[in-house]
Design a protein around this motif. Structure first.
Motif, PDB file in Angstrom:
ATOM      1  N   ARG A  12       0.884  -1.118  -0.050  1.00  0.00           N
ATOM      2  CA  ARG A  12      -0.109   0.007   0.031  1.00  0.00           C
ATOM      3  C   ARG A  12       0.846   1.335   0.157  1.00  0.00           C
ATOM      4  NH1 ARG A  12      -5.339  -0.444   2.459  1.00  0.00           N
ATOM      5  NH2 ARG A  12      -5.517  -2.802   3.097  1.00  0.00           N
ATOM      6  N   GLU A  13       0.346   2.284  -0.884  1.00  0.00           N
ATOM      7  CA  GLU A  13       1.134   3.460  -0.643  1.00  0.00           C
ATOM      8  C   GLU A  13       0.637   4.301   0.659  1.00  0.00           C
ATOM      9  OE1 GLU A  13       1.942   5.429  -4.794  1.00  0.00           O
ATOM     10  OE2 GLU A  13      -0.254   5.361  -4.285  1.00  0.00           O
ATOM     11  N   ALA A  14       1.877   5.059   0.986  1.00  0.00           N
ATOM     12  CA  ALA A  14       1.556   5.523   2.285  1.00  0.00           C
ATOM     13  C   ALA A  14       0.864   6.922   1.674  1.00  0.00           C
ATOM     14  CB  ALA A  14       2.868   6.267   2.867  1.00  0.00           C
ATOM     15  N   ARG A  15       0.096   7.769   2.550  1.00  0.00           N
ATOM     16  CA  ARG A  15      -0.644   8.898   2.104  1.00  0.00           C
ATOM     17  C   ARG A  15       0.206   9.994   1.551  1.00  0.00           C
ATOM     18  NH1 ARG A  15      -3.747  11.475   7.241  1.00  0.00           N
ATOM     19  NH2 ARG A  15      -1.973  12.213   8.221  1.00  0.00           N
ATOM     20  N   THR A  16       1.504  10.046   2.228  1.00  0.00           N
ATOM     21  CA  THR A  16       2.490  11.093   1.564  1.00  0.00           C
ATOM     22  C   THR A  16       2.794  10.653   0.328  1.00  0.00           C
ATOM     23  OG1 THR A  16       4.265   9.770   2.589  1.00  0.00           O
ATOM     24  CG2 THR A  16       3.144  11.745   3.641  1.00  0.00           C
ATOM     25  N   GLU A  17       2.871   9.642  -0.098  1.00  0.00           N
ATOM     26  CA  GLU A  17       3.323   9.017  -1.473  1.00  0.00           C
ATOM     27  C   GLU A  17       2.299   9.550  -2.518  1.00  0.00           C
ATOM     28  OE1 GLU A  17       4.164   5.101  -1.265  1.00  0.00           O
ATOM     29  OE2 GLU A  17       6.213   5.359  -0.200  1.00  0.00           O
ATOM     30  N   LYS A  18       0.840   9.195  -1.943  1.00  0.00           N
ATOM     31  CA  LYS A  18      -0.211   9.633  -2.710  1.00  0.00           C
ATOM     32  C   LYS A  18      -0.275  11.110  -3.152  1.00  0.00           C
ATOM     33  CE  LYS A  18      -3.040   5.691  -1.259  1.00  0.00           C
ATOM     34  NZ  LYS A  18      -4.221   5.410  -0.246  1.00  0.00           N
ATOM     35  N   LEU A  19       0.001  12.000  -1.868  1.00  0.00           N
ATOM     36  CA  LEU A  19      -0.127  13.264  -2.200  1.00  0.00           C
ATOM     37  C   LEU A  19       0.941  13.701  -3.041  1.00  0.00           C
ATOM     38  CD1 LEU A  19      -1.033  16.041  -1.018  1.00  0.00           C
ATOM     39  CD2 LEU A  19       0.337  15.869   0.968  1.00  0.00           C
ATOM     40  N   ALA A  20       2.038  13.337  -2.943  1.00  0.00           N
ATOM     41  CA  ALA A  20       3.323  13.689  -3.924  1.00  0.00           C
ATOM     42  C   ALA A  20       3.039  13.460  -5.457  1.00  0.00           C
ATOM     43  CB  ALA A  20       4.438  13.038  -3.388  1.00  0.00           C
ATOM     44  N   ALA A  21       2.190  12.182  -5.539  1.00  0.00           N
ATOM     45  CA  ALA A  21       1.844  12.085  -6.910  1.00  0.00           C
ATOM     46  C   ALA A  21       0.803  13.043  -7.426  1.00  0.00           C
ATOM     47  CB  ALA A  21       1.258  10.807  -6.840  1.00  0.00           C
ATOM     48  N   LEU A  22      -0.186  13.275  -6.419  1.00  0.00           N
ATOM     49  CA  LEU A  22      -1.166  14.331  -6.865  1.00  0.00           C
ATOM     50  C   LEU A  22      -0.633  15.871  -7.017  1.00  0.00           C
ATOM     51  CD1 LEU A  22      -4.130  15.308  -6.988  1.00  0.00           C
ATOM     52  CD2 LEU A  22      -3.995  15.757  -4.421  1.00  0.00           C
ATOM     53  N   ILE A  23       0.203  16.289  -6.325  1.00  0.00           N
ATOM     54  CA  ILE A  23       1.111  17.256  -6.397  1.00  0.00           C
ATOM     55  C   ILE A  23       1.791  17.234  -7.776  1.00  0.00           C
ATOM     56  CG2 ILE A  23       2.981  18.985  -5.433  1.00  0.00           C
ATOM     57  CD1 ILE A  23       0.270  18.806  -3.609  1.00  0.00           C
ATOM     58  N   ARG A  24       2.408  16.526  -7.876  1.00  0.00           N
ATOM     59  CA  ARG A  24       3.306  16.286  -9.420  1.00  0.00           C
ATOM     60  C   ARG A  24       2.270  16.499 -10.463  1.00  0.00           C
ATOM     61  NH1 ARG A  24       6.117  12.069  -6.768  1.00  0.00           N
ATOM     62  NH2 ARG A  24       4.737  10.609  -7.856  1.00  0.00           N
ATOM     63  N   GLN A  25       1.105  15.810 -10.474  1.00  0.00           N
ATOM     64  CA  GLN A  25       0.261  15.863 -11.605  1.00  0.00           C
ATOM     65  C   GLN A  25      -0.600  17.423 -11.349  1.00  0.00           C
ATOM     66  OE1 GLN A  25      -3.377  13.218 -10.695  1.00  0.00           O
ATOM     67  NE2 GLN A  25      -4.532  13.978 -12.297  1.00  0.00           N
ATOM     68  N   GLU A  26      -0.770  17.925 -10.311  1.00  0.00           N
ATOM     69  CA  GLU A  26      -1.328  19.172 -10.356  1.00  0.00           C
ATOM     70  C   GLU A  26      -0.376  20.443 -10.901  1.00  0.00           C
ATOM     71  OE1 GLU A  26      -4.488  20.143 -10.155  1.00  0.00           O
ATOM     72  OE2 GLU A  26      -5.201  18.017  -9.484  1.00  0.00           O
ATOM     73  N   ARG A  27       0.826  19.925 -10.649  1.00  0.00           N
ATOM     74  CA  ARG A  27       1.837  21.042 -11.124  1.00  0.00           C
ATOM     75  C   ARG A  27       2.031  21.033 -12.530  1.00  0.00           C
ATOM     76  NH1 ARG A  27       6.608  20.754  -6.229  1.00  0.00           N
ATOM     77  NH2 ARG A  27       5.887  22.743  -5.414  1.00  0.00           N
ATOM     78  N   ALA A  28       1.688  19.771 -13.085  1.00  0.00           N
ATOM     79  CA  ALA A  28       1.771  19.748 -14.668  1.00  0.00           C
ATOM     80  C   ALA A  28       0.567  20.304 -15.159  1.00  0.00           C
ATOM     81  CB  ALA A  28       1.859  18.142 -14.921  1.00  0.00           C
ATOM     82  N   VAL A  29      -0.530  20.061 -14.526  1.00  0.00           N
ATOM     83  CA  VAL A  29      -1.879  20.921 -15.062  1.00  0.00           C
ATOM     84  C   VAL A  29      -1.486  22.415 -14.835  1.00  0.00           C
ATOM     85  CG1 VAL A  29      -3.975  21.459 -14.321  1.00  0.00           C
ATOM     86  CG2 VAL A  29      -3.392  18.791 -14.594  1.00  0.00           C
ATOM     87  N   GLU A  30      -1.180  22.694 -13.834  1.00  0.00           N
ATOM     88  CA  GLU A  30      -0.891  24.290 -13.728  1.00  0.00           C
ATOM     89  C   GLU A  30       0.050  24.913 -14.595  1.00  0.00           C
ATOM     90  OE1 GLU A  30      -1.924  27.849 -11.244  1.00  0.00           O
ATOM     91  OE2 GLU A  30      -2.662  25.523 -11.185  1.00  0.00           O
ATOM     92  N   ASN A  31       1.209  24.084 -15.021  1.00  0.00           N
ATOM     93  CA  ASN A  31       1.844  24.669 -15.966  1.00  0.00           C
ATOM     94  C   ASN A  31       1.123  24.856 -17.549  1.00  0.00           C
ATOM     95  OD1 ASN A  31       4.395  24.849 -14.419  1.00  0.00           O
ATOM     96  ND2 ASN A  31       4.898  23.170 -14.964  1.00  0.00           N
ATOM     97  N   ILE A  32       0.616  23.993 -17.706  1.00  0.00           N
ATOM     98  CA  ILE A  32      -0.311  23.775 -18.964  1.00  0.00           C
ATOM     99  C   ILE A  32      -1.227  24.968 -19.083  1.00  0.00           C
ATOM    100  CG2 ILE A  32      -2.099  22.726 -20.345  1.00  0.00           C
ATOM    101  CD1 ILE A  32      -0.574  20.119 -19.418  1.00  0.00           C
ATOM    102  N   ILE A  33      -2.024  25.124 -17.867  1.00  0.00           N
ATOM    103  CA  ILE A  33      -3.054  26.259 -17.780  1.00  0.00           C
ATOM    104  C   ILE A  33      -2.160  27.475 -17.785  1.00  0.00           C
ATOM    105  CG2 ILE A  33      -4.668  27.313 -16.205  1.00  0.00           C
ATOM    106  CD1 ILE A  33      -5.593  24.415 -15.524  1.00  0.00           C
ATOM    107  N   ARG A  34      -1.381  27.899 -17.222  1.00  0.00           N
ATOM    108  CA  ARG A  34      -0.654  29.073 -16.905  1.00  0.00           C
ATOM    109  C   ARG A  34      -0.063  29.454 -18.347  1.00  0.00           C
ATOM    110  NH1 ARG A  34       2.401  29.334 -11.021  1.00  0.00           N
ATOM    111  NH2 ARG A  34       0.743  29.116 -10.179  1.00  0.00           N
TER     112      ARG A  34
END
Length: 194
Positions: free
Chosen positions: A139-161
């Protein structure tokens, strides 16, 4: 003029609540970036030039200057709305990234993961009989899940900006070709002013 979404109170609980985190990002993006064309159109004041009755007698294509927004309006929009909104989202993503890389003693699933890991280590596997029996997906730790989400959201943020900045440059004209350069310049001027 649109107003940026108010920044949330930054706590680890906010970051681990992926629904709250994504809702803030979604609302912030929707109010500024997703509606960038109406926001920029609101800066135009077509009545400034007055109405020309002869303009209705013939059709003519718009000139590129007719879409140009006055530089004072653009500067005000960027400094009071666009860049503060981007900065608030950057602050949230940076804070949550630091939470994701910090130890998490309050993880509710840590004991469960330790028990599962112990069971797997004690298990006797004969891979000749079942080559797939040795597979184990921890099982992934919740910090690992959060890190994956942050990477994904940063990529989305770069595209939107990048998309938003392209429209801002097209309608306002700007000295900066890249949004990162413009945002860093705004940050620097804000720090000098404080």
């Amino acid at each position: 003029m649109a107003q940026p979404a108010p920044p949330p109170k930054l706590t680890p609980q906010f970051c681990f609540s992926t629904i709250a985190l994504r809702d803030f990002l979604r609302i912030s993006r929707a109010s500024i970036d997703d509606s960038i064309t109406p926001n920029l159109n609101a800066l135009l004041t077509p009545a400034d030039t007055g109405f020309d009755p002869s303009s209705t007698s013939t059709r003519s294509p718009r000139t590129s200057d007719s879409k140009r927004i006055p530089s004072s309006s653009c500067r005000s929009f960027k400094n009071q709305v666009l860049f503060p909104s981007w900065q608030a989202r950057s602050d949230v993503l940076n804070y949550c990234a630091s939470v994701a890389t910090s130890p998490d003693p309050d993880d509710p699933e840590s004991v469960l993961r330790q028990v599962e890991d112990a069971r797997v280590r004690e298990r006797i596997v004969d891979e000749r009989l079942d080559p797939y029996s040795a597979r184990y997906f921890p099982r992934e730790a919740r910090t690992e899940k959060l890190a994956a989400l942050i990477r994904q959201e940063r990529a989305v943020e770069n595209i939107i900006r990048a998309r938003t900045w392209g429209l801002v440059v097209e309608r306002c004209g700007d000295d900066f070709n890249e949004w990162e350069e413009a945002l860093n310049n705004w940050r620097g001027s804000r720090e000098k002013g404080q």
